[in-house]
Design an enzyme around this catalytic site. Structure first.
Site, PDB file in Angstrom:
ATOM      1  N   LYS A  92      -8.215   0.990 -10.076  1.00  0.00           N
ATOM      2  CA  LYS A  92      -8.707  -0.037  -9.141  1.00  0.00           C
ATOM      3  C   LYS A  92     -10.220   0.014  -8.934  1.00  0.00           C
ATOM      4  CE  LYS A  92      -4.592  -0.963  -6.361  1.00  0.00           C
ATOM      5  NZ  LYS A  92      -4.023  -0.993  -5.006  1.00  0.00           N
ATOM      6  N   ASN A 113      -7.591  -5.211  -7.362  1.00  0.00           N
ATOM      7  CA  ASN A 113      -6.185  -5.096  -7.786  1.00  0.00           C
ATOM      8  C   ASN A 113      -5.742  -6.306  -8.596  1.00  0.00           C
ATOM      9  OD1 ASN A 113      -5.788  -7.075  -5.820  1.00  0.00           O
ATOM     10  ND2 ASN A 113      -3.796  -6.266  -5.252  1.00  0.00           N
ATOM     11  N   ASP A 129      -4.745  -7.041  -2.103  1.00  0.00           N
ATOM     12  CA  ASP A 129      -4.090  -6.132  -1.149  1.00  0.00           C
ATOM     13  C   ASP A 129      -4.500  -6.501   0.274  1.00  0.00           C
ATOM     14  OD1 ASP A 129      -2.636  -4.557  -2.909  1.00  0.00           O
ATOM     15  OD2 ASP A 129      -4.233  -3.078  -3.153  1.00  0.00           O
ATOM     16  N   GLY A 155      -7.594   6.511   1.897  1.00  0.00           N
ATOM     17  CA  GLY A 155      -7.730   6.191   0.474  1.00  0.00           C
ATOM     18  C   GLY A 155      -7.882   4.687   0.263  1.00  0.00           C
ATOM     19  N   GLY A 156      -7.460   4.227  -0.915  1.00  0.00           N
ATOM     20  CA  GLY A 156      -7.670   2.823  -1.280  1.00  0.00           C
ATOM     21  C   GLY A 156      -6.929   1.850  -0.378  1.00  0.00           C
ATOM     22  N   TYR A 252       6.772   1.369   0.378  1.00  0.00           N
ATOM     23  CA  TYR A 252       7.835   0.359   0.249  1.00  0.00           C
ATOM     24  C   TYR A 252       9.089   0.892  -0.448  1.00  0.00           C
ATOM     25  CZ  TYR A 252       5.423  -0.089  -4.204  1.00  0.00           C
ATOM     26  OH  TYR A 252       4.820   0.190  -5.392  1.00  0.00           O
ATOM     27  N   GLY A 273       6.615  -1.906   3.903  1.00  0.00           N
ATOM     28  CA  GLY A 273       5.573  -2.207   2.923  1.00  0.00           C
ATOM     29  C   GLY A 273       5.930  -3.240   1.868  1.00  0.00           C
TER      30      GLY A 273
HETATM   31  P1  NAP Z   1      -4.753   7.058  -2.230  1.00  0.00           P
HETATM   32  O1  NAP Z   1      -5.981   6.285  -2.546  1.00  0.00           O
HETATM   33  O2  NAP Z   1      -4.385   8.246  -3.034  1.00  0.00           O
HETATM   34  O3  NAP Z   1      -4.891   7.503  -0.679  1.00  0.00           O
HETATM   35  C1  NAP Z   1      -3.879   8.237  -0.022  1.00  0.00           C
HETATM   36  C2  NAP Z   1      -4.411   8.752   1.324  1.00  0.00           C
HETATM   37  O4  NAP Z   1      -3.349   9.478   1.945  1.00  0.00           O
HETATM   38  C3  NAP Z   1      -5.575   9.722   1.190  1.00  0.00           C
HETATM   39  O5  NAP Z   1      -6.387   9.636   2.329  1.00  0.00           O
HETATM   40  C4  NAP Z   1      -4.844  11.061   1.135  1.00  0.00           C
HETATM   41  O6  NAP Z   1      -5.623  12.158   1.492  1.00  0.00           O
HETATM   42  C5  NAP Z   1      -3.794  10.814   2.202  1.00  0.00           C
HETATM   43  N1  NAP Z   1      -2.685  11.752   2.103  1.00  0.00           N
HETATM   44  C6  NAP Z   1      -1.934  12.027   1.009  1.00  0.00           C
HETATM   45  N2  NAP Z   1      -1.002  12.946   1.305  1.00  0.00           N
HETATM   46  C7  NAP Z   1      -1.179  13.256   2.629  1.00  0.00           C
HETATM   47  C8  NAP Z   1      -0.533  14.155   3.515  1.00  0.00           C
HETATM   48  N3  NAP Z   1       0.489  14.917   3.121  1.00  0.00           N
HETATM   49  N4  NAP Z   1      -0.974  14.216   4.796  1.00  0.00           N
HETATM   50  C9  NAP Z   1      -2.011  13.452   5.199  1.00  0.00           C
HETATM   51  N5  NAP Z   1      -2.678  12.591   4.395  1.00  0.00           N
HETATM   52  C10 NAP Z   1      -2.254  12.501   3.123  1.00  0.00           C
HETATM   53  O7  NAP Z   1      -3.462   6.124  -2.249  1.00  0.00           O
HETATM   54  P2  NAP Z   1      -3.401   4.577  -1.856  1.00  0.00           P
HETATM   55  O8  NAP Z   1      -3.569   3.753  -3.066  1.00  0.00           O
HETATM   56  O9  NAP Z   1      -4.305   4.378  -0.695  1.00  0.00           O
HETATM   57  O10 NAP Z   1      -1.855   4.426  -1.426  1.00  0.00           O
HETATM   58  C11 NAP Z   1      -1.379   4.995  -0.223  1.00  0.00           C
HETATM   59  C12 NAP Z   1       0.050   4.522   0.008  1.00  0.00           C
HETATM   60  O11 NAP Z   1       0.070   3.117   0.237  1.00  0.00           O
HETATM   61  C13 NAP Z   1       0.992   4.769  -1.185  1.00  0.00           C
HETATM   62  O12 NAP Z   1       2.255   5.141  -0.704  1.00  0.00           O
HETATM   63  C14 NAP Z   1       1.090   3.420  -1.844  1.00  0.00           C
HETATM   64  O13 NAP Z   1       2.329   3.225  -2.512  1.00  0.00           O
HETATM   65  C15 NAP Z   1       1.005   2.507  -0.635  1.00  0.00           C
HETATM   66  N6  NAP Z   1       0.531   1.178  -1.002  1.00  0.00           N
HETATM   67  C16 NAP Z   1       1.373   0.150  -0.760  1.00  0.00           C
HETATM   68  C17 NAP Z   1       0.984  -1.125  -1.073  1.00  0.00           C
HETATM   69  C18 NAP Z   1       1.931  -2.258  -0.794  1.00  0.00           C
HETATM   70  O14 NAP Z   1       1.744  -3.322  -1.358  1.00  0.00           O
HETATM   71  N7  NAP Z   1       2.899  -2.063   0.086  1.00  0.00           N
HETATM   72  C19 NAP Z   1      -0.270  -1.369  -1.664  1.00  0.00           C
HETATM   73  C20 NAP Z   1      -1.121  -0.281  -1.892  1.00  0.00           C
HETATM   74  C21 NAP Z   1      -0.698   0.997  -1.559  1.00  0.00           C
HETATM   75  P3  NAP Z   1      -6.136  13.148   0.307  1.00  0.00           P
HETATM   76  O15 NAP Z   1      -7.152  12.352  -0.469  1.00  0.00           O
HETATM   77  O16 NAP Z   1      -6.680  14.304   1.054  1.00  0.00           O
HETATM   78  O17 NAP Z   1      -4.928  13.467  -0.527  1.00  0.00           O
END
Ligand code: NAP
Length: 304
Positions: A92, A113, A129, A155-156, A252, A273
């Protein structure tokens, strides 16, 4: 052949209609997902259900692309005359320098995205998104305008959520809680230009309890609770949830997470989600085809 459903009334799609299935003659258009991994993606099911329901001669494929191959993949899709591409982890951010133009949401979040191949040959990056995240919140706009909110994770997805909340609802306070506080601070700094009322508060996860209790909206933007870890929750203090809250889990799979079950048990309104996933796909579909995604057909595809 019977009459096919169209998109907006009276509107013609920008490419010819043809029977679907079978795939395809010489005019079939291509859209793809670029990611790594992609094997469990729901996007092909969503977009192909929509193409089929509207009778559009187009197909959507999931393509596993290694980071080193991303420039060739984008150039190849442009050369092939593809309709567009979805972009997911880990591409991304890496895709940004490969594009000619960025839409405002993509520029603000630093993440793309959705790629659109424009008629003038330009390759444009969008972040749908942001729009997808807002879809299930729009019916609650009155409660959310000017409210206190908390996003868990930095994160993202958290970046897209925070930008969406700042621009759509002008929160009085938007707490971003992260286990690595520097990540939350970087998010706040990047979104500073979109935070005219200084609402963003980056804090460590461990210090977020008061913010969660005071928030009208709590968003889980961490992967915690996602299958196979679906016994977990990003917020083990379920007693912090209450009846005036919306608790929105961006995870989700499963559709009903432990976080949502526990929040609902405390009287909070749970939002899953899947609506965001379909919402971001619908926004991409509109950019590629000019048509509204037939949502009923898409939700039906999840039930089959
Ligand atoms: P990402 O960029 O990897 O960010 C994840 C975030 O969560 C980071 O801040 C990470 O911290 C934190 N994290 C991970 N494990 C953790 C834990 N055990 N305790 C506390 N914080 C934790 O991922 P992302 O792309 O943002 O996605 C995050 C979630 O959103 C995923 O489940 C994804 O499937 C979902 N999502 C859903 C949609 C939708 O359409 N519904 C769209 C996008 C994303 P660290 O960097 O320290 O690991």
């Amino acid at each position: 052949m019977g009459e096919r459903k169209r998109g907006r009334e009276g509107e013609e799609p920008p490419f010819p209609l043809a029977p679907f299935p079978p795939l395809s003659g010489a005019t079939t258009r291509l859209a793809v997902l670029l990611g790594d991994p992609v094997a469990h993606s729901l996007s092909p099911r969503i977009h192909n259900a929509a193409f089929r329901a509207l009778g559009l001669d187009a197909v959507y494929l999931a393509c596993r692309v290694a980071p080193a191959d991303l420039p060739a993949a984008v150039a190849g899709l442009k050369a092939l005359g593809a309709l567009g591409a979805s972009v997911t982890i880990p591409h991304k951010e890496a895709v940004v320098p490969l594009l000619d133009r960025l839409a405002p949401a993509a520029a603000a979040t630093g993440a793309v995205n959705t790629v659109v191949f424009e008629d003038d040959g330009a390759v444009r990056g969008e972040n749908t998104d942001v729009e997808g995240f807002l879809q299930p919140l729009r019916p609650h706009a009155d409660r959310l305008h000017g409210a206190a909110m908390t996003v868990l994770g930095a994160g993202g997805a958290a970046r897209a959520a925070a930008y969406a909340l700042l621009t759509a609802f002008e929160p009085t306070r938007l707490t971003v809680a992260a286990r690595r506080p520097d990540q939350a601070r970087r998010l706040a700094a990047a979104l500073g230009p979109h935070d005219p009322y200084d609402a963003l508060r980056p804090i460590p996860f461990a210090e977020a309890r008061a913010a969660v209790r005071e928030s009208i909206l709590v968003v889980n933007a961490t992967p915690v609770g996602m299958a196979p870890g679906d016994g977990e929750t990003p917020w083990p203090h379920a007693e912090d949830f209450h009846t005036s809250q919306l608790v929105y889990d961006l995870v989700y799979a499963p559709a009903e997470t432990r976080l949502l079950r526990e929040a609902a048990a405390q009287g909070a309104e749970p939002l899953g989600g899947l609506a965001m996933l379909v919402g971001q796909a619908a926004a991409a579909f509109r950019l590629w085809t000019g048509l509204d995604m037939p949502l009923e057909a898409v939700w039906a595809a999840f039930r089959t």
